[in-house]
Design a protein around this motif. Structure first.
Motif, mmCIF file in Angstrom:
data_model
loop_
_atom_site.group_PDB
_atom_site.id
_atom_site.type_symbol
_atom_site.label_atom_id
_atom_site.label_comp_id
_atom_site.label_asym_id
_atom_site.label_seq_id
_atom_site.Cartn_x
_atom_site.Cartn_y
_atom_site.Cartn_z
ATOM 1 N N HIS A 100 0.862 -1.190 0.000
ATOM 2 C CA HIS A 100 0.000 0.000 0.000
ATOM 3 C C HIS A 100 0.897 1.238 0.000
ATOM 4 O O HIS A 100 1.350 1.696 1.035
ATOM 5 C CB HIS A 100 -0.917 -0.006 1.228
ATOM 6 N N THR A 123 -0.453 2.101 -5.483
ATOM 7 C CA THR A 123 -1.830 2.229 -5.030
ATOM 8 C C THR A 123 -2.477 3.476 -5.615
ATOM 9 O O THR A 123 -1.923 4.570 -5.511
ATOM 10 C CB THR A 123 -1.870 2.263 -3.496
ATOM 11 N N GLU A 148 -7.483 1.775 -4.173
ATOM 12 C CA GLU A 148 -8.062 2.166 -2.885
ATOM 13 C C GLU A 148 -9.399 2.864 -3.154
ATOM 14 O O GLU A 148 -9.547 4.059 -2.959
ATOM 15 C CB GLU A 148 -7.102 3.060 -2.113
ATOM 16 N N THR A 171 -9.518 -2.049 -2.266
ATOM 17 C CA THR A 171 -10.092 -1.649 -0.986
ATOM 18 C C THR A 171 -11.550 -1.274 -1.191
ATOM 19 O O THR A 171 -11.878 -0.438 -2.049
ATOM 20 C CB THR A 171 -9.322 -0.471 -0.377
ATOM 21 N N GLN A 210 -10.033 -5.854 0.198
ATOM 22 C CA GLN A 210 -9.648 -5.392 1.530
ATOM 23 C C GLN A 210 -10.752 -4.485 2.060
ATOM 24 O O GLN A 210 -11.279 -3.644 1.335
ATOM 25 C CB GLN A 210 -8.331 -4.595 1.465
ATOM 26 N N GLY A 232 -11.859 -1.397 3.858
ATOM 27 C CA GLY A 232 -11.265 -0.119 4.245
ATOM 28 C C GLY A 232 -12.124 1.047 3.814
ATOM 29 O O GLY A 232 -13.007 0.898 2.964
ATOM 30 N N THR A 268 -7.669 -2.703 5.412
ATOM 31 C CA THR A 268 -6.827 -1.574 5.002
ATOM 32 C C THR A 268 -6.574 -0.636 6.176
ATOM 33 O O THR A 268 -7.505 -0.263 6.889
ATOM 34 C CB THR A 268 -7.498 -0.804 3.849
ATOM 35 N N GLU A 308 -3.537 -4.423 7.652
ATOM 36 C CA GLU A 308 -2.449 -3.470 7.449
ATOM 37 C C GLU A 308 -2.272 -2.625 8.705
ATOM 38 O O GLU A 308 -3.243 -2.319 9.403
ATOM 39 C CB GLU A 308 -2.769 -2.496 6.309
ATOM 40 N N ASP A 320 1.739 3.444 3.109
ATOM 41 C CA ASP A 320 0.735 4.406 2.643
ATOM 42 C C ASP A 320 1.404 5.751 2.341
ATOM 43 O O ASP A 320 0.794 6.806 2.516
ATOM 44 C CB ASP A 320 -0.386 4.574 3.677
#
Length: 374
Positions: A60, A95, A129, A169, A192, A194, A215, A244, A274
């Motif tokens: 990520h 990402t 994401e 995500t 994921q 998130g 996430t 994560e 991130d």
């Protein structure tokens, strides 16, 4: 060609032991305890008591070193690749922020030519994401870029990426999540949970659908309440979920990270950065907006909302160690666990895995990167 890495402390799947690693044409052939007779080889590398670990895998990451996914430039991904390898990262999942469908499709089509041309860290595929996330938990995401679940849109994104999507995500409470989960399963990438307002019951449904990864734990999600465990409570209390963590000490308090260590198995914790394009600088652009480094993370200049981290994987590992997670577990969170999550042929020191290794000194400073046996 056989290369022997010897006289080192080997970090493998949460364990540390003195010994050596024999690599045969870029593949780990054997792992030898120090008490054993060392095998014959063509080349020897004396680790001089340093640590030897698999390189890091960042699943990520939006950008670093002034380069990122939001510039729509394949050259930026290739520069990220070089920068990351110099920091001990052997693989990453660039990402993408959510955007209008046509914009995300265009971005993927423009970035795709970079894959396979890396001269540094390997690009394992894209992590999207969004855009199927909760309007109630946008974090730094722009409200106009958040969309309801649409499998037709996802199919267009998947094709624009040449099938190179490894993670998406999503908010698992959204209507239509079942069809999304079925598509992901059929096309072999993970969902994921998130940027989500999911209740505990929504997360149990997500578990049944195979959405088993979370996430950036605690960030942009429903937190824990004593009557409603929420997204974070499910992530912590349900063994099926891996999660994560952004271990910069700002996205999540080190005190709360201590709670995470007690509640989650070490194999279920995945370190991510991130990190944003200007990571390594004091300010810059991220997702088309000006951000500045403040208190160890990037904040949007316009409203001071947290925009993302300035973390490196190595600093994240050092932070986890300093917070009591243990050396073996901390390295496992940065290499073995993300590699296992995505079924990678590297990322751990095991027989048969590609030898993409890093050497670190007693203070866990990076000494050397051995991306292949050449």
């Amino acid at each position: 060609m056989k290369t022997l890495f010897y006289n080192g402390k080997i970090i493998s799947k949460g364990s540390i032991f003195s010994g050596a690693v024999l690599v045969n044409n870029g593949v780990i052939e054997n792992i030898i305890p120090a008490s054993f007779v060392m095998p014959s080889c063509d080349k020897k590398i004396d680790l001089q008591g340093n640590y030897l670990s698999a390189g890091f895998v960042d699943t990520h990451i939006h950008g670093c070193g002034g380069h990122g996914t939001d510039t729509d430039s394949p050259d930026d991904l290739l520069e990220m690749s070089k920068t990351l390898l110099s920091q001990g990262v052997i693989a990453f999942a660039p990402t993408l922020y959510p955007a209008r469908a046509d914009k995300m499709i265009s971005t993927l089509e423009k970035l795709l030519p970079a894959l396979g041309k890396e001269q540094g860290a390997k690009i394992i595929g894209f992590h999207l994401e969004g855009p199927f996330i909760s309007p109630a938990r946008p974090g730094v995401m722009k409200p106009q870029d958040i969309a309801p679940v649409d499998v037709g849109v996802l199919d267009k994104l998947y094709k624009a990426a040449g099938g190179k999507i490894v993670a998406l995500t999503v908010a698992p409470e959204l209507k239509g999540i079942e069809a999304l989960a079925a598509y992901a399963k059929e096309h072999h990438f993970i969902l994921q949970a998130g940027h989500t307002d999911a209740l505990y019951s929504d997360m149990k449904n997500a578990e049944n659908l195979g959405i088993l990864h979370v996430t950036h734990l605690f960030n942009a999600m429903r937190g824990i309440n004593h009557r409603e465990p929420g997204t974070a409570g499910a992530a912590l209390c349900e063994e099926a979920f891996s999660t994560e963590v952004i271990a910069d000490g700002h996205h999540v308090s080190p005190v709360i990270m201590g709670m995470v260590f007690r509640l989650k198995k070490p194999s279920k914790i995945v370190l991510v950065t991130d990190s944003l394009n200007p990571t390594g600088f004091e300010e810059g652009l991220a997702n088309g907006e000006e951000v500045r480094l403040s208190g160890g993370l990037f904040r949007r200049k316009s409203d001071n909302v947290i925009a993302g981290s300035a973390l490196s994987m190595l600093q994240g590992v050092k932070n986890l160690i300093s917070w009591g997670f243990g050396v073996g577990n901390s390295f496992m969170a940065a290499s073995d666990n993300p590699a296992a999550l995505h079924k990678l042929p590297f990322g751990s020191i095991e027989k048969g895995k590609k030898a993409m290794l890093i050497e670190l000194d007693a203070s866990f400073n990076l000494k050397s990167v051995f991306a292949s046996d050449k």
